[in-house]
Write a protein that holds these residues in place. Structure first.
Motif, PDB file in Angstrom:
ATOM      1  N   LEU A  36       0.831  -1.202   0.000  1.00 39.11           N
ATOM      2  CA  LEU A  36       0.000   0.000   0.000  1.00 39.11           C
ATOM      3  C   LEU A  36       0.869   1.259   0.000  1.00 39.11           C
ATOM      4  N   ILE A  37       0.487   2.253  -0.790  1.00 38.19           N
ATOM      5  CA  ILE A  37       1.162   3.551  -0.788  1.00 38.19           C
ATOM      6  C   ILE A  37       0.226   4.537  -0.094  1.00 38.19           C
ATOM      7  N   LEU A  38       0.557   4.877   1.150  1.00 35.79           N
ATOM      8  CA  LEU A  38      -0.369   5.635   1.982  1.00 35.79           C
ATOM      9  C   LEU A  38       0.046   7.106   2.132  1.00 35.79           C
ATOM     10  N   THR A  39      -0.956   7.932   2.371  1.00 36.25           N
ATOM     11  CA  THR A  39      -0.761   9.356   2.634  1.00 36.25           C
ATOM     12  C   THR A  39      -1.512   9.713   3.916  1.00 36.25           C
ATOM     13  N   GLU A  40      -1.401  10.982   4.312  1.00 40.72           N
ATOM     14  CA  GLU A  40      -2.131  11.430   5.501  1.00 40.72           C
ATOM     15  C   GLU A  40      -3.637  11.275   5.325  1.00 40.72           C
ATOM     16  N   LEU A  97       4.692  14.931   6.242  1.00 40.41           N
ATOM     17  CA  LEU A  97       5.442  15.396   7.411  1.00 40.41           C
ATOM     18  C   LEU A  97       4.656  15.253   8.713  1.00 40.41           C
ATOM     19  N   GLU A  98       3.385  15.563   8.697  1.00 38.50           N
ATOM     20  CA  GLU A  98       2.576  15.468   9.921  1.00 38.50           C
ATOM     21  C   GLU A  98       2.443  14.019  10.375  1.00 38.50           C
ATOM     22  N   LEU A  99       2.307  13.128   9.415  1.00 37.88           N
ATOM     23  CA  LEU A  99       2.204  11.700   9.732  1.00 37.88           C
ATOM     24  C   LEU A  99       3.521  11.195  10.334  1.00 37.88           C
TER      25      LEU A  99
END
Length: 501
Positions: A36-40, A97-99
């Motif tokens: 999986l390619i995950l984002t915030e 960055l937040e993640l």
């Protein structure tokens, strides 16, 4: 340890084709290994959807991250072939960055294992795909050893994982089987399997209760016969889990240094040489004789990455083929009396080291002609004992690294110290390049380092604290003793360090 075979990885590609239905990827972006390619935006959704999630927080420019990504991709394929509940994912920590901040990512790669949304750290460096898959299977199923009943099942396991520890037992109530499971539970990074099937035992020539380690390398299979108890089995695994001879590389290095066997015979050779295979055969014969006492390693100096290892040993490519024996408990470095390969008797060399007949080898530069021309004397390994351990004088030695900016800054201070004591016949101010010279009994762990060798004594006093000319002078005048003020400063620093821990 090898990656999954090309055949086994090709086989699970068919699983990947239908993976959207099996694993429910319709809501997420995936790569070619179905990672999986995950984002915030979709990370919270992934945590809710998947009970088990292994997440790689990486940076695109990080070389180590790329190596880890290959291992994780192959592990993903292996887990899919088993219909595992575990999903693997990756996050670009330089973009999200937040993640990254939320989960405490301070370096790359950082890998976290999530179970029901709760994160724990996962040590990834040096772990190949098979170990990652084995750990995840054990963590998520609670199964410390896989039960196999057919030859096809066991052959498939041996094809995908390396090494595999297999127990052939008479029944579930067997005392040996219970000991086997106890040990399997304590070694989480290896793959364990067991069988009670009599036909399978016969197929694998295990008429008596047997534990076998199957490897995709030189020995193929090593057996431990009854009696099988916890201590014998742990020792058997410790000695036999690695290949008989090991090619040094980034994947194997952690496994070598984690072992209890701390004496390592290292063969430096060149794959481009016609005699390369002969060199390995010679090493293999020595490895057989000293298995359990010495780990046998070879380094192909034609591999670009291994040039750093040559630098560490202060060797050149032209010095090869040759051997060294490293005792990490010393640490000590042993060198044969002759580097002429034709005259080298590796078995005798190793036996002499074990028997204490071979003296340690300490690297040294040649003594400079002008070593005594200036107030600060230049020491090397070859003249160190004669000067620094001269019982008639107090000797204060500056151990430096030429590449260290801090060391460079202190050279003028040290020269001034030499001027201060140049007329004192019982005081020697000296310096030594600790990156090119090794001294028996002196371990340098940081640069710069300063050690005082008092006259009429075998003691050594390490200077600590502010590195100023005034403090250096007082240290020498007090015979290498810290002042009361310095002791208080040192104690205060130690207490502060404890509080921080």
């Amino acid at each position: 340890m090898k990656s999954p075979t090309a055949f086994s990885l090709l086989a699970v590609v068919f699983v990947v084709v239908g993976v959207a239905l099996t694993f429910g990827n319709d809501d997420f972006t995936v790569d070619e290994e179905n990672v999986l390619i995950l984002t915030e935006d979709d990370f919270p959704q992934a945590l809710k959807k998947f009970k088990y999630l292994l997440v790689d927080f990486h940076a695109p420019w990080c070389a180590r991250c790329k190596t880890v990504a290959v291992s994780l991709g192959n592990a993903s394929l292996l887990l899919q072939s088993e219909n595992s509940e575990v999903r693997l994912a990756k996050v670009d920590a330089t973009e999200e960055l937040e993640l990254a901040e939320k989960y405490g990512v301070r370096s790359y790669p950082t890998v976290k294992f999530f179970e029901n949304g709760l994160a724990t750290d996962f040590k990834i460096i040096g772990r190949p795909a098979t170990e990652i898959a084995a750990w995840l299977r054990r963590r998520t199923t609670g199964q410390v050893a896989k039960t196999v009943d057919t030859k096809d099942d066991l052959d498939a396991l041996l094809k995908d994982f390396d090494p595999v520890v297999v127990g052939f037992f008479e029944s579930k109530i067997s005392g040996s089987a219970k000991e086997f499971l106890k040990v399997a539970d304590s070694i989480e990074e290896l793959t364990f399997a067991l069988t009670y099937n009599q036909q399978l035992r016969k197929t694998y020539n295990a008429d008596k209760e047997t534990v076998s380690i199957f490897k995709q390398s030189d020995e193929n299979r090593v057996d431990l016969l009854d009696p099988i108890d916890e201590d014998r089995l742990k020792e058997f695994i410790e000695v036999n889990r690695l290949p008989l001879i090991i090619e040094f590389g980034p994947e194997m290095a952690p496994k070598i240094f984690e072992r209890k066997i701390k004496k390592h015979l290292v063969l430096f050779t060149k794959s481009e040489m016609e005699a390369f295979e002969d060199h390995l055969d010679a090493l293999k014969e020595v490895a057989k004789e000293f298995k359990g006492k010495v780990i046998s390693i070879y380094i192909d100096v034609d591999v670009e990455a291994n040039k750093k290892v040559l630098d560490w040993f202060k060797m050149k490519r032209s010095d090869c083929p040759t051997v060294r024996l490293i005792d990490l408990e010393g640490p000590m470095n042993y060198k044969p009396d002759s580097d002429d390969w034709k005259k080298l008797n590796m078995k005798k060399f190793v036996q002499d080291v074990l028997d204490g007949k071979q003296k340690p080898y300490f690297i040294s530069e040649d003594i400079p002609e002008d070593w005594d021309d200036r107030p600060v004397k230049i020491l090397v390994g070859k003249n160190f004992d004669e000067i620094a351990r001269d019982q008639r004088r107090n000797t204060f030695v500056y151990f430096y690294a030429p590449w260290s900016d801090k060391c460079k800054e202190l050279f003028p201070v040290w020269d001034a110290l030499g001027e201060k004591f140049k007329k004192k016949s019982d005081v020697v101010i000296a310096k030594i390049d600790a990156t090119k010279n090794e001294i028996d009994g002196v371990q340098i762990s940081e640069f710069p380092s300063f050690i005082f060798f008092p006259r009429n004594s075998d003691e050594m006093f390490t200077f600590t604290g502010n590195q100023t000319l005034e403090r250096f002078v007082k240290f020498v005048e007090r015979g290498g003793k810290l002042s009361e003020e310095s002791k208080k400063d040192k104690t205060k620093k130690e207490e502060t360090a404890k509080d921080e821990l």
